[in-house]
Scaffold this motif. Structure first.
Motif, mmCIF file in Angstrom:
data_model
loop_
_atom_site.group_PDB
_atom_site.id
_atom_site.type_symbol
_atom_site.label_atom_id
_atom_site.label_comp_id
_atom_site.label_asym_id
_atom_site.label_seq_id
_atom_site.Cartn_x
_atom_site.Cartn_y
_atom_site.Cartn_z
ATOM 1 N N SER A 160 -111.033 46.030 7.338
ATOM 2 C CA SER A 160 -111.820 47.252 7.478
ATOM 3 C C SER A 160 -111.839 48.041 6.174
ATOM 4 O O SER A 160 -110.946 47.909 5.333
ATOM 5 C CB SER A 160 -111.280 48.118 8.619
ATOM 6 N N VAL A 162 -112.023 51.650 4.098
ATOM 7 C CA VAL A 162 -111.718 53.084 4.118
ATOM 8 C C VAL A 162 -112.977 53.882 3.784
ATOM 9 O O VAL A 162 -113.712 53.543 2.845
ATOM 10 C CB VAL A 162 -110.592 53.398 3.112
ATOM 11 N N ARG A 163 -113.213 54.924 4.556
ATOM 12 C CA ARG A 163 -114.407 55.764 4.360
ATOM 13 C C ARG A 163 -114.133 57.010 3.536
ATOM 14 O O ARG A 163 -115.014 57.504 2.839
ATOM 15 C CB ARG A 163 -114.930 56.221 5.722
ATOM 16 N N GLU A 164 -112.924 57.570 3.646
ATOM 17 C CA GLU A 164 -112.657 58.897 3.095
ATOM 18 C C GLU A 164 -112.467 58.910 1.587
ATOM 19 O O GLU A 164 -112.478 59.982 0.975
ATOM 20 C CB GLU A 164 -111.402 59.502 3.750
ATOM 21 N N THR A 208 -107.042 49.088 11.317
ATOM 22 C CA THR A 208 -108.086 50.098 11.480
ATOM 23 C C THR A 208 -108.539 50.684 10.141
ATOM 24 O O THR A 208 -107.770 50.727 9.179
ATOM 25 C CB THR A 208 -107.585 51.234 12.391
ATOM 26 N N LYS A 209 -109.774 51.178 10.129
ATOM 27 C CA LYS A 209 -110.289 51.869 8.945
ATOM 28 C C LYS A 209 -109.777 53.303 8.861
ATOM 29 O O LYS A 209 -109.922 53.950 7.819
ATOM 30 C CB LYS A 209 -111.819 51.884 8.974
ATOM 31 N N TYR A 210 -109.155 53.801 9.921
ATOM 32 C CA TYR A 210 -108.777 55.213 9.973
ATOM 33 C C TYR A 210 -107.529 55.487 9.140
ATOM 34 O O TYR A 210 -106.639 54.643 9.032
ATOM 35 C CB TYR A 210 -108.588 55.667 11.420
ATOM 36 N N VAL A 211 -107.489 56.690 8.569
ATOM 37 C CA VAL A 211 -106.415 57.042 7.637
ATOM 38 C C VAL A 211 -105.737 58.335 8.063
ATOM 39 O O VAL A 211 -106.281 59.113 8.852
ATOM 40 C CB VAL A 211 -106.945 57.180 6.196
ATOM 41 N N THR A 222 -102.645 54.206 6.160
ATOM 42 C CA THR A 222 -103.415 53.717 7.300
ATOM 43 C C THR A 222 -102.895 54.371 8.576
ATOM 44 O O THR A 222 -101.694 54.593 8.745
ATOM 45 C CB THR A 222 -103.318 52.189 7.426
ATOM 46 N N ALA A 223 -103.809 54.667 9.509
ATOM 47 C CA ALA A 223 -103.422 55.326 10.761
ATOM 48 C C ALA A 223 -102.520 54.433 11.612
ATOM 49 O O ALA A 223 -101.640 54.930 12.315
ATOM 50 C CB ALA A 223 -104.666 55.730 11.549
ATOM 51 N N ASP A 224 -102.734 53.101 11.530
ATOM 52 C CA ASP A 224 -101.938 52.171 12.351
ATOM 53 C C ASP A 224 -100.740 51.590 11.597
ATOM 54 O O ASP A 224 -100.032 50.730 12.111
ATOM 55 C CB ASP A 224 -102.815 51.043 12.889
#
Length: 256
Positions: A160, A162-164, A208-211, A222-224
């Motif tokens: 995935s 990262v967007r931010e 996940t892509k979430y941070v 990474t969030a996970d």
């Protein structure tokens, strides 16, 4: 505002970015189990200063060190500390210089000893995604062409994006226009013009892509808590393709 660089300015940017590559090579030689990230930071600062430059990150927006060192699930902007590297870790080292009025900026993710095969694949795919983005960095294309190439390769391999956090222009300032995301659509975004200099820097996560932005005000993970990899080139835009100002060959010869 996007600034177009003269040939002389591009050569000064090249000089800086080759010094960053040489610094990352010197740091890479010392990456091993038991070495602390603060020890690596000291090696980099001494090396940069001994070559007539100053660390580009030290004091930048208040950052306290020469290197951003991000281990395992840390994506970027990790602060060097007493953490001792362990066998199987991966460590992203992001380095900047300032010399003759211009910046250098590049990152490389190193393996500490033997790493898990899936983590090794993450590093390989992230580096491949960088090269696929670079192949789109030519005059007449758009930033979205770079972004789509990076995203397509990462996601096709099950990872995935990262967007931010994004790449950026580079010159007399560390972060100039345009922003260079690692996700997007072909044919969209700012037009790439001859003489622009940009940093392309895929940040690719295993899960996940979430941070999460940590409480230290800098570290992003990474969030996970699964691993993340990060590689960064500075390139000048030319009509026939990218003129890469960074040299990973210096690093890879040093650690082979």
């Amino acid at each position: 505002m996007v600034t177009i660089k003269t040939e002389e300015e591009i050569e000064l940017l090249r000089e800086n970015n080759l010094l960053v590559s040489a610094t990352l090579a010197e740091v890479g030689k010392h990456i091993a189990p038991g070495v602390t990230t603060l020890e690596l930071d000291a090696i980099a600062e001494e090396f940069i200063r001994s070559h007539g430059a100053v660390p580009g990150f030290l004091g930048y927006a208040g950052f306290p060190n020469t290197l951003c060192i991000s281990v395992n699930e840390q994506i970027v902007h990790g602060i060097p500390s007493s953490y001792a590297l362990k066998e199987g870790d991966i460590v992203s080292v992001d380095c900047g210089t300032v010399m003759k009025g211009f910046y250098g900026d590049s990152a490389y993710t190193f393996a500490v000893g033997n790493i898990d095969p899936q983590v090794a694949k993450l590093l390989q795919v992230t580096k491949e995604a960088l090269y696929k983005g670079v192949a789109q960095a030519k005059a007449g294309n758009r930033v979205g062409d770079i972004a789509a190439a990076v995203q397509g390769h990462a996601e096709a391999n099950g990872f995935s994006v990262v967007r931010e956090l994004v790449g950026h222009g580079l010159g007399r300032d560390m972060h100039e226009d345009p922003e260079v995301p690692n996700y997007g659509m072909r044919g969209r975004g700012p037009l790439l013009k001859e003489g622009m200099v940009i940093c392309i820097e895929p940040m690719i996560n295993m899960g996940t892509k979430y941070v999460v932005f940590e409480d230290d005000g800098w570290t992003v993970r990474t969030a996970d808590r699964k691993p993340s990899a990060h590689f960064e080139f500075a390139v000048a835009i030319r009509k026939g393709g990218a003129d890469v100002l960074t040299d990973f060959g210096i690093i890879e010869r040093a650690i082979s």
